[in-house]
Structure formats: structure tokens, C-alpha cells
Enzyme design. Structure first.
Site, short mmCIF file in Angstrom:
data_model
loop_
_atom_site.label_atom_id
_atom_site.label_comp_id
_atom_site.label_asym_id
_atom_site.label_seq_id
_atom_site.Cartn_x
_atom_site.Cartn_y
_atom_site.Cartn_z
CG ASP A 130 -1.99 -0.99 1.26
OD1 ASP A 130 -2.16 -1.68 0.23
OD2 ASP A 130 -2.69 -1.10 2.28
NE ARG A 181 -3.47 -2.03 -4.44
CZ ARG A 181 -3.07 -2.06 -3.16
NH1 ARG A 181 -3.16 -1.01 -2.38
NH2 ARG A 181 -2.57 -3.16 -2.67
C1 LIG Z 1 -8.09 -2.03 -4.04
C2 LIG Z 1 -7.83 -0.65 -3.49
C3 LIG Z 1 -6.65 -0.41 -2.81
C4 LIG Z 1 -6.39 0.87 -2.33
N1 LIG Z 1 -5.17 1.13 -1.77
C5 LIG Z 1 -4.86 2.39 -1.41
C6 LIG Z 1 -3.56 2.73 -0.96
O1 LIG Z 1 -2.66 1.91 -0.88
N2 LIG Z 1 -3.31 4.03 -0.61
C7 LIG Z 1 -4.27 5.01 -0.72
O2 LIG Z 1 -3.99 6.17 -0.44
N3 LIG Z 1 -5.53 4.70 -1.14
C8 LIG Z 1 -5.84 3.43 -1.47
N4 LIG Z 1 -7.10 3.15 -1.93
C9 LIG Z 1 -8.18 4.16 -1.76
C10 LIG Z 1 -8.24 5.13 -2.92
O3 LIG Z 1 -7.14 5.99 -2.87
C11 LIG Z 1 -9.54 5.95 -2.87
O4 LIG Z 1 -9.59 6.69 -1.68
C12 LIG Z 1 -10.80 5.12 -2.96
O5 LIG Z 1 -10.64 4.02 -3.82
C13 LIG Z 1 -11.95 5.97 -3.50
O6 LIG Z 1 -11.67 6.40 -4.79
P1 LIG Z 1 -12.38 5.84 -6.11
O7 LIG Z 1 -11.31 5.67 -7.12
O8 LIG Z 1 -13.10 4.59 -5.81
O9 LIG Z 1 -13.26 6.99 -6.59
P2 LIG Z 1 -14.30 7.99 -5.89
O10 LIG Z 1 -14.00 9.32 -6.48
O11 LIG Z 1 -14.36 7.83 -4.41
O12 LIG Z 1 -15.63 7.44 -6.46
C14 LIG Z 1 -15.86 7.56 -7.82
C15 LIG Z 1 -17.19 6.99 -8.19
O13 LIG Z 1 -17.21 5.61 -7.89
C16 LIG Z 1 -18.53 5.26 -7.59
N5 LIG Z 1 -18.59 4.74 -6.22
C17 LIG Z 1 -17.68 4.89 -5.25
N6 LIG Z 1 -18.06 4.26 -4.14
C18 LIG Z 1 -19.26 3.73 -4.39
C19 LIG Z 1 -20.19 2.96 -3.65
N7 LIG Z 1 -19.98 2.66 -2.36
N8 LIG Z 1 -21.32 2.55 -4.25
C20 LIG Z 1 -21.55 2.87 -5.54
N9 LIG Z 1 -20.72 3.61 -6.29
C21 LIG Z 1 -19.59 4.03 -5.73
C22 LIG Z 1 -19.38 6.49 -7.71
O14 LIG Z 1 -19.87 6.57 -9.03
C23 LIG Z 1 -18.37 7.57 -7.48
O15 LIG Z 1 -18.75 8.80 -8.03
C24 LIG Z 1 -7.37 1.90 -2.46
C25 LIG Z 1 -8.55 1.63 -3.15
C26 LIG Z 1 -8.78 0.39 -3.68
C27 LIG Z 1 -10.04 0.17 -4.44
#
Ligand SMILES: Cc1cc2nc3c(=O)[nH]c(=O)nc-3n(C[C@H](O)[C@H](O)[C@H](O)COP(=O)(O)OP(=O)(O)OC[C@H]3O[C@@H](n4cnc5c(N)ncnc54)[C@H](O)[C@@H]3O)c2cc1C
Length: 309
Positions: A130, A181
Site C-alpha cells: 500500500d 496499483r
Molecule cells: C483495491 C484498493 C486499494 C487501495 N489502496 C490504497 C492505498 O494503498 N493508498 C491510498 O492512499 N488509497 C488506497 N485506496 C483508496 C483510494 O485511494 C480511494 O480513496 C478510494 O478508492 C476511493 O476512490 P475511487 O477511485 O473509488 O473513486 P471515488 O472518487 O471515491 O468514487 C468515484 C465513483 O465511484 C462510484 N462509487 C464509489 N463508491 C461507491 C459505492 N460505495 N457505491 C456505488 N458507487 C460508488 C461512484 O460513481 C463515485 O462517483 C485503495 C482503493 C482500492 C479500491
């Protein structure tokens, strides 16, 4: 504002004691956290595997305070890899640098993470790392390159689209045929070092994916995991990979446990590799708070669970 509040709460001891001892909040957290024990996490991964989805197991925990704690945390990841092997799960592991001792220096962290990568290699598995707050990013990436020097592969590094530095980091990894990732970034970073608006972060993410999908990066063997629930980014990757003739075995989608479960299944049914991040362990509180920070609907979900509707 809500995001800031929950990120601050994720670091607050009083809030942690309240939430972790409050039954309804604990139950609400179970949507995003597999449980407090490895047995519970194994059961969750088994159910995902049965639906054609891979697991990415993470024993939650961050910022240990002594080297002994860091070594204990590292030992737990060795144990986890052996358990995955014994249970024949289709899953790998993800760890946080601060959890296994980054604050005691890059060499200390390197020793712990290299030991874990070596165990994974012996068991035919891989390791994901991460990425945390910006002060930890330079050392985390330096150690990733050291791991590539030593092992050649078998390890994937998370990178954050919101940081201005990330294009250079991603280019350096693509040049070596490494694996990332790509996530948007979950921490609160200032405008001097990070994009703030969703539009700018999405644009940055697309430009980073372009680096990894380029002919040069693909020829080097670079492998992209998109860690996002965002339909715009997911559809962009599907379209662009198809247009460039890049096979479904050259990239994957990663999502968090409990988030967009229908979309996880839809992509898996279309033949894409989908991997779900399965956190478990007693220190689940900061992880849960960051999920609430991300999306008002998650807070509503918890509020409904707490008032019992
Ligand atoms: C597998 C994985 C590993 C990660 N590892 C890290 C890491 O190592 N370090 C780090 O800083 N962050 C990590 N993250 C978190 C990441 O940085 C984001 O904070 C988090 O994924 C939210 O961003 P998003 O890309 O999903 O988009 P967002 O901008 O949060 O969401 C975009 C769109 O996705 C859809 N959406 C989001 N959530 C939902 C929901 N619950 N139900 C329906 N639709 C939804 C909606 O359409 C929304 O508008 C990780 C995320 C994932 C998925």
C-alpha cells in the site's frame, strides 16, 4: 468537509474507543472489514473465489510504535501467506509500510518486506504494498525499486494519482516492467503537492494509465492494477485496452470489500481479473473511518445501521 472530518476522526483515540466498543457501529463496519480474525477473512475470500473474484488480504494495522511490534506484524504476514497456501485460496496479500516498520528507517522496513516477498516467492505467491501519507512516499518507492533489484518481480506497488510527483514515479516503474496499483489517494494532502479536485485527479489517473499502457511499458512487461470504483476510469481502461489490443491478462481491476459489489461481479463475469481488498484484524477502526470519509452514502449506511433501520 465531511472527508476532512472523518480523516481526522480516523486518527482520534477517543472516537476510536467509542466506535470500536459500540455494537451497532461494529456491525456496520462488517460490510467493509471481513472480521477481527483470519478465519473470518478466509471465509470471505473463499466466498469471493467461488464467484470468480480474487482476494487481496490485508491484516489492518498502521504506524507501530516499537521495532518489536513491526517485526511481529511482519511475522503475521508470513503466517498469512502460509495460510493462503494451505487453504488453496486465490489471493495475495497487501501490507502497509508503516505497519512493518518504515518509521524505523528504510533499511529496517526493507529487511521486513524483503523477507515477506521471499516467503511469497517460495509459496508461488506475490505481495502488494500500500501507499500511505506523503511523508512516507519517497522511502516506500525507493524500497520498491530495491525489491525489484533483488527479486525482479513478484511485488506490486500502489501509487496515488493525486500527487504531482506520481507521473515520474510511474514512468520509472514502467521503464523497469514493474507493476502498480493505481489509486486516487485516500489521505488529506495539501494543494502544494497534490491535485484537489475530482476532475484533476481523474485526468491525472488517465495520464498515468496511458504511461502503463504505452507500447514501451507493455514491451517491458509492465502490469497495471486499477484500484478504483469510478465508472469513468473503469470504462476508460476497458475501452483503451481494447483499442490498443492489450489482452485481459495484462491488467486488472481492484475494489474494496463491500463497495460496488455488483460492478465487481459484472467485470468478473465479463472475463476481467477482479481482485477485492479484504481487510481484517482488530485494528480495523482507521480503515473503516477512511471508507466513511470517501462517500456520504457510506455515512448514511452506517447511520442507518446504528439506528437499526
Ligand atoms: C483495491 C484498493 C486499494 C487501495 N489502496 C490504497 C492505498 O494503498 N493508498 C491510498 O492512499 N488509497 C488506497 N485506496 C483508496 C483510494 O485511494 C480511494 O480513496 C478510494 O478508492 C476511493 O476512490 P475511487 O477511485 O473509488 O473513486 P471515488 O472518487 O471515491 O468514487 C468515484 C465513483 O465511484 C462510484 N462509487 C464509489 N463508491 C461507491 C459505492 N460505495 N457505491 C456505488 N458507487 C460508488 C461512484 O460513481 C463515485 O462517483 C485503495 C482503493 C482500492 C479500491
Amino acid at each position: 468537509m465531511l472527508r476532512e472530518l472523518f480523516i481526522r476522526l480516523s486518527q482520534n483515540g477517543t472516537a476510536r474507543d467509542f466506535v470500536t466498543h459500540f455494537g451497532p457501529a461494529r456491525r456496520a463496519a462488517r460490510r467493509f472489514v471481513a472480521g477481527e480474525t483470519l478465519d473470518e477473512a478466509v471465509a470471505v475470500v473463499r466466498a469471493l473465489n467461488a464467484r470468480g473474484i480474487k482476494g487481496l488480504l490485508n491484516e489492518v494495522g498502521e504506524s507501530v510504535t516499537t521495532p518489536e511490534e513491526a517485526n511481529q506484524a511482519a511475522q503475521a504476514f508470513h503466517h498469512l501467506l502460509h495460510r493462503i497456501h494451505a487453504e488453496k485460496l486465490d489471493a495475495t496479500i497487501s501490507l502497509k509500510p508503516s505497519h512493518i516498520g518504515l518509521s524505523f528507517g528504510p533499511d529496517f522496513y526493507y529487511e521486513n518486506v524483503a523477507g515477506i516477498v521471499e516467503t511469497a516467492r517460495q509459496l508461488g505467491n506475490t505481495v502488494e504494498i500500500d501507499i500511505e501519507g506523503s511523508p512516507d512516499v519517497p522511502a516506500t518507492l525507493d524500497v520498491y525499486h530495491r525489491l525489484l533489484d533483488t527479486f525482479g518481480g513478484g511485488v506490486r506497488q500502489a501509487v496515488q494519482a493525486y500527487l504531482y510527483r506520481t507521473p515520474a514515479d510511474v514512468q520509472a516503474i514502467a521503464n523497469r516492467g514493474g507493476s502498480i496499483r493505481l489509486v486516487k489517494g485516500a489521505y488529506s494532502e495539501p494543494p502544494e503537492i497534490a491535485h484537489q479536485s475530482k476532475t484533476a485527479i481523474n485526468q491525472a489517473a488517465i495520464e498515468l494509465m496511458e504511461i502503463f499502457l504505452s507500447d514501451e511499458a507493455q514491451a517491458n512487461g509492465a502490469y497495471l492494477a486499477l484500484g478504483s470504483h469510478d465508472p469513468v476510469l473503469i470504462e476508460w481502461l476497458i475501452r483503451e485496452a481494447r483499442a490498443r489490443g492489450i489482452g485481459k491478462d495484462r491488467f486488472e481491476f481492484q475494489m474494496l470489500l463491500g463497495v460496488r459489489r455488483d460492478e465487481q461481479q459484472r467485470l468478473a463475469d465479463l472475463g476481467y481479473t477482479v481482485r477485492v481488498y479484504v481487510p481484517y484484524g482488530r485494528a480495523w477502526y482507521p480503515y473503516f473511518m477512511r471508507r466513511l470519509a470517501e462517500r456520504p452514502a457510506n455515512v448514511l449506511f452506517m447511520a442507518r445501521a446504528v439506528i437499526g433501520k
